[in-house]
Each structure stands twice: as C-alpha cells, then as structure tokens.
Enzyme design. Structure first.
Site, PDB file in Angstrom:
ATOM      1  N   CYS A 178      -4.414   1.624  14.240  1.00  0.00           N
ATOM      2  CA  CYS A 178      -4.508   0.750  15.445  1.00  0.00           C
ATOM      3  C   CYS A 178      -3.047   0.016  15.349  1.00  0.00           C
ATOM      4  O   CYS A 178      -2.624  -0.588  16.519  1.00  0.00           O
ATOM      5  CB  CYS A 178      -5.342  -0.467  15.091  1.00  0.00           C
ATOM      6  SG  CYS A 178      -4.796  -1.553  13.735  1.00  0.00           S
ATOM      7  N   LYS A 191       7.824   1.284  -0.821  1.00  0.00           N
ATOM      8  CA  LYS A 191       8.246   0.815  -1.883  1.00  0.00           C
ATOM      9  C   LYS A 191       9.207   1.652  -2.796  1.00  0.00           C
ATOM     10  O   LYS A 191      10.029   1.003  -3.210  1.00  0.00           O
ATOM     11  CB  LYS A 191       6.872   0.562  -2.969  1.00  0.00           C
ATOM     12  CG  LYS A 191       5.868  -0.340  -2.377  1.00  0.00           C
ATOM     13  CD  LYS A 191       4.771  -0.347  -3.305  1.00  0.00           C
ATOM     14  CE  LYS A 191       3.887   0.921  -3.392  1.00  0.00           C
ATOM     15  NZ  LYS A 191       3.333   1.655  -2.334  1.00  0.00           N
ATOM     16  N   GLU A 216       5.706   3.280  -9.700  1.00  0.00           N
ATOM     17  CA  GLU A 216       4.076   3.511  -9.915  1.00  0.00           C
ATOM     18  C   GLU A 216       3.865   2.571 -11.119  1.00  0.00           C
ATOM     19  O   GLU A 216       3.192   3.073 -12.089  1.00  0.00           O
ATOM     20  CB  GLU A 216       4.058   4.901 -10.482  1.00  0.00           C
ATOM     21  CG  GLU A 216       4.525   5.858  -9.247  1.00  0.00           C
ATOM     22  CD  GLU A 216       3.635   5.890  -7.869  1.00  0.00           C
ATOM     23  OE1 GLU A 216       2.654   5.088  -7.748  1.00  0.00           O
ATOM     24  OE2 GLU A 216       3.970   6.623  -6.993  1.00  0.00           O
ATOM     25  N   CYS A 243      -9.037  -1.847   9.686  1.00  0.00           N
ATOM     26  CA  CYS A 243      -9.441  -0.562   9.835  1.00  0.00           C
ATOM     27  C   CYS A 243      -9.882   0.274   8.487  1.00  0.00           C
ATOM     28  O   CYS A 243     -10.421   1.221   8.452  1.00  0.00           O
ATOM     29  CB  CYS A 243      -8.469   0.148  10.452  1.00  0.00           C
ATOM     30  SG  CYS A 243      -8.000  -0.136  12.129  1.00  0.00           S
ATOM     31  N   CYS A 279      -4.791  -1.302   8.257  1.00  0.00           N
ATOM     32  CA  CYS A 279      -4.978  -2.789   7.905  1.00  0.00           C
ATOM     33  C   CYS A 279      -6.281  -3.217   7.505  1.00  0.00           C
ATOM     34  O   CYS A 279      -7.200  -2.182   7.260  1.00  0.00           O
ATOM     35  CB  CYS A 279      -4.835  -3.059   9.313  1.00  0.00           C
ATOM     36  SG  CYS A 279      -6.181  -2.885  10.646  1.00  0.00           S
ATOM     37  N   PRO A 325       0.770  -1.144  -0.216  1.00  0.00           N
ATOM     38  CA  PRO A 325       0.107  -0.071  -0.055  1.00  0.00           C
ATOM     39  C   PRO A 325       0.888   1.493  -0.040  1.00  0.00           C
ATOM     40  O   PRO A 325       1.861   1.230  -0.057  1.00  0.00           O
ATOM     41  CB  PRO A 325      -0.804  -0.224   1.412  1.00  0.00           C
ATOM     42  CG  PRO A 325       0.117  -0.834   2.181  1.00  0.00           C
ATOM     43  CD  PRO A 325       0.883  -1.801   1.345  1.00  0.00           C
ATOM     44  N   SER A 359       4.167   2.313   2.443  1.00  0.00           N
ATOM     45  CA  SER A 359       4.668   0.988   2.693  1.00  0.00           C
ATOM     46  C   SER A 359       6.380   0.753   2.783  1.00  0.00           C
ATOM     47  O   SER A 359       7.055   0.111   3.189  1.00  0.00           O
ATOM     48  CB  SER A 359       4.237  -0.318   2.306  1.00  0.00           C
ATOM     49  OG  SER A 359       4.522  -0.114   0.754  1.00  0.00           O
ATOM     50  N   GLN A 413       1.538   0.373 -11.191  1.00  0.00           N
ATOM     51  CA  GLN A 413      -0.032   0.032 -11.194  1.00  0.00           C
ATOM     52  C   GLN A 413      -0.484   1.049 -12.454  1.00  0.00           C
ATOM     53  O   GLN A 413      -1.706   0.669 -13.073  1.00  0.00           O
ATOM     54  CB  GLN A 413      -0.572   0.341  -9.943  1.00  0.00           C
ATOM     55  CG  GLN A 413      -0.687   1.676  -9.527  1.00  0.00           C
ATOM     56  CD  GLN A 413       0.639   2.288  -8.986  1.00  0.00           C
ATOM     57  OE1 GLN A 413       1.585   1.472  -8.715  1.00  0.00           O
ATOM     58  NE2 GLN A 413       0.502   3.562  -8.345  1.00  0.00           N
ATOM     59  N   CYS A 429      -0.420   0.516  10.293  1.00  0.00           N
ATOM     60  CA  CYS A 429      -1.826   1.206  10.188  1.00  0.00           C
ATOM     61  C   CYS A 429      -1.809   2.453  11.367  1.00  0.00           C
ATOM     62  O   CYS A 429      -1.596   2.540  12.271  1.00  0.00           O
ATOM     63  CB  CYS A 429      -2.907   0.023  10.581  1.00  0.00           C
ATOM     64  SG  CYS A 429      -4.597   0.761  10.725  1.00  0.00           S
TER      65      CYS A 429
HETATM   66  P1  ADP Z   1       5.321   4.162  -1.063  1.00  0.00           P
HETATM   67  O1  ADP Z   1       6.241   4.193  -2.082  1.00  0.00           O
HETATM   68  O2  ADP Z   1       5.105   2.470  -0.811  1.00  0.00           O
HETATM   69  O3  ADP Z   1       4.317   5.088  -0.792  1.00  0.00           O
HETATM   70  P2  ADP Z   1       7.522   5.738   0.563  1.00  0.00           P
HETATM   71  O4  ADP Z   1       9.135   4.970   0.117  1.00  0.00           O
HETATM   72  O5  ADP Z   1       7.423   6.673  -0.356  1.00  0.00           O
HETATM   73  O6  ADP Z   1       6.444   4.516   0.323  1.00  0.00           O
HETATM   74  O7  ADP Z   1       7.500   5.979   1.737  1.00  0.00           O
HETATM   75  C1  ADP Z   1       7.949   5.216   3.071  1.00  0.00           C
HETATM   76  C2  ADP Z   1       7.909   6.292   4.358  1.00  0.00           C
HETATM   77  O8  ADP Z   1       6.703   6.625   4.751  1.00  0.00           O
HETATM   78  C3  ADP Z   1       8.466   5.665   5.459  1.00  0.00           C
HETATM   79  O9  ADP Z   1       9.733   5.540   5.540  1.00  0.00           O
HETATM   80  C4  ADP Z   1       8.179   6.770   6.652  1.00  0.00           C
HETATM   81  O10 ADP Z   1       8.839   7.605   6.845  1.00  0.00           O
HETATM   82  C5  ADP Z   1       6.715   7.405   5.724  1.00  0.00           C
HETATM   83  N1  ADP Z   1       5.446   7.016   6.394  1.00  0.00           N
HETATM   84  C6  ADP Z   1       4.301   7.859   6.573  1.00  0.00           C
HETATM   85  N2  ADP Z   1       3.209   7.320   7.004  1.00  0.00           N
HETATM   86  C7  ADP Z   1       3.654   6.008   7.222  1.00  0.00           C
HETATM   87  C8  ADP Z   1       2.982   4.767   7.877  1.00  0.00           C
HETATM   88  N3  ADP Z   1       1.758   4.786   8.436  1.00  0.00           N
HETATM   89  N4  ADP Z   1       3.481   3.589   8.035  1.00  0.00           N
HETATM   90  C9  ADP Z   1       4.746   3.589   7.544  1.00  0.00           C
HETATM   91  N5  ADP Z   1       5.539   4.507   7.029  1.00  0.00           N
HETATM   92  C10 ADP Z   1       5.136   5.778   7.014  1.00  0.00           C
HETATM   93 ZN    ZN Z   2      -5.633  -0.880  11.938  1.00  0.00          ZN
END
Ligand code: ADP
Ligand code: ZN
Length: 192
Positions: A148, A21, A89, A186, A183, A16, A19, A91, A145
């Site tokens: 939670c 990526k 990106e 939620c 999650c 998501p 995460s 997708q 999440c």
């Molecule tokens: P993606 O490409 O999957 O969107 P990014 O690599 O751009 O992810 O971003 C990851 C970063 O987002 C984490 O290292 C953290 O600093 C930040 N972050 C913000 N909200 C969250 C969250 N709910 N859970 C984990 N990381 C988060």
């Molecule tokens: Zn949750």
C-alpha cells in the site's frame, strides 16, 4: 584515547528488512573512515545473504566484515586502537551482545549496531530491544510497504508465496521462503 570524545557510546539502527539498515551502517562506516578513524566491522555468521565476509545492502553497497557467532568472538578480535565497532544483524546474537556493546562503549569506543527490532511475527527480536534501551542513540527506520505504500515497520515472511503462519517452524525443508516489507495494516500472521 580513541577519538575526539573522552567516552564512547552506542548507536542502534533498527527496523524491518529493506528499511536501509545495512545501507545506513555502511554510510556511517564510510564517514568514520574518511575521518581516519579505525573501524572494525562484524556480522553474525548465520546470515549468508549475497556474500561471505561482507556487509551487503539490498541495493548492492558493501563493506568487508568479520563473521562471528558470539559476542565473545567480537571482543577477542577488537584491536586496541579501534575507535568504531560496527555490528550488523545484531538480532541473531544472544543477550551477551548487549553487555559487549556496553563494555566497548565504556572503553571509549563508538559502537554502531544494526538489526531487526521485530521478527516476522511482529514480536521483539532477540537482544535488539535491550540494545535499544542501552543505546545513547536509536534510529528506527522504515521501508515502504509493498502492498500500500505506507511506511513499512514489519517484515512479512512468505512460504511458497503465502504468509507464514505463527506456528511455522523457522526452517521449512523444501519450501521457498521470501520476505517483504509491510506496514502494520498489511502485515499478515495467520494463527496469531
Ligand atoms: P536492510 O539492511 O534494512 O534490510 P538494506 O540497506 O539492505 O536494508 O536495503 C535497503 C534498500 O532496499 C533500499 O535502498 C532499496 O534499494 C531496497 N528496497 C527493496 N525493497 C524495498 C522496500 N519495500 N522499501 C524500501 N526499500 C526497498
Ligand atoms: Zn501496507
């Protein structure tokens, strides 16, 4: 010809939003460059988050990328001595991106493709599932999440702060749209 192995392969990095990526994609790109492997980075032009012509992670890491709209455009830009092809990106591309990744791997290249595996409704997102199936290596990674603290596998879409419903259009004029990592418990999709 392109590297230490005699064939290429596909790596898929999925999960998501938030995460990590893009962070993971940048980490793999950086390591390949340290090893003096030629890397080309592409991203889909629909995503204008933070910067044009860069892959940018939510924690501010970035690397230059060529913006494209089709798989064919990637293929036309590939230089003969490129070993690593990174795509962010994924997708947003059409199904042709899967054939492109297979073709690049068959040519002896390492393909690293990152993207959302599910849309905001929690349903398979575009070509990502097919790409996961074609890939030698799949890493499905989680955020945390926001509600939670459980592992977040889904992207919550919010319209003016409330959960977007199943039938909301993708473009909502005049509305403020945001996203959160959640999650399965939620994650809310009214109307689903
Ligand atoms: P993606 O490409 O999957 O969107 P990014 O690599 O751009 O992810 O971003 C990851 C970063 O987002 C984490 O290292 C953290 O600093 C930040 N972050 C913000 N909200 C969250 C969250 N709910 N859970 C984990 N990381 C988060
Ligand atoms: Zn949750």
């Amino acid at each position: 010809m392109y590297g230490p192995k005699d064939h290429g392969w596909i790596e898929a990095v999925v999960g998501p939003m938030f995460s990590g990526k893009s962070e993971e994609l940048i980490r793999r790109i950086t390591r390949a460059r340290i090893a003096r492997q030629k890397v080309q980075v592409f991203k889909h032009g629909i995503d204008d988050r933070y910067a044009v012509d860069h892959v940018v992670s939510h924690n501010g890491k970035r690397t230059e990328a060529t913006k494209v709209l089709t798989a064919e455009e990637i293929y036309k830009n590939i230089e003969p001595d490129t070993f690593v092809v990174a795509i962010d990106e994924v997708q947003f591309f059409d199904a042709g991106i899967v054939d492109l990744c297979i073709r690049l791997a068959d040519e002896g290249r390492r393909v690293i493709a990152a993207g959302l595996d599910q849309d905001f409704k929690g349903e398979p997102f575009g070509p990502t599932p097919a790409l996961m199936s074609a890939a030698e290596f799949v890493d499905k990674i989680q955020a945390i999440c926001i509600k939670c603290g459980n592992p977040a596998t889904r992207t919550q879409r919010l319209i003016n702060g409330s959960p977007a419903s199943y039938h909301d259009p993708i473009i909502l004029v005049g509305a403020t749209e945001s996203y959160e990592a959640r999650c399965r418990k939620c994650h809310e999709v009214p109307g689903k």
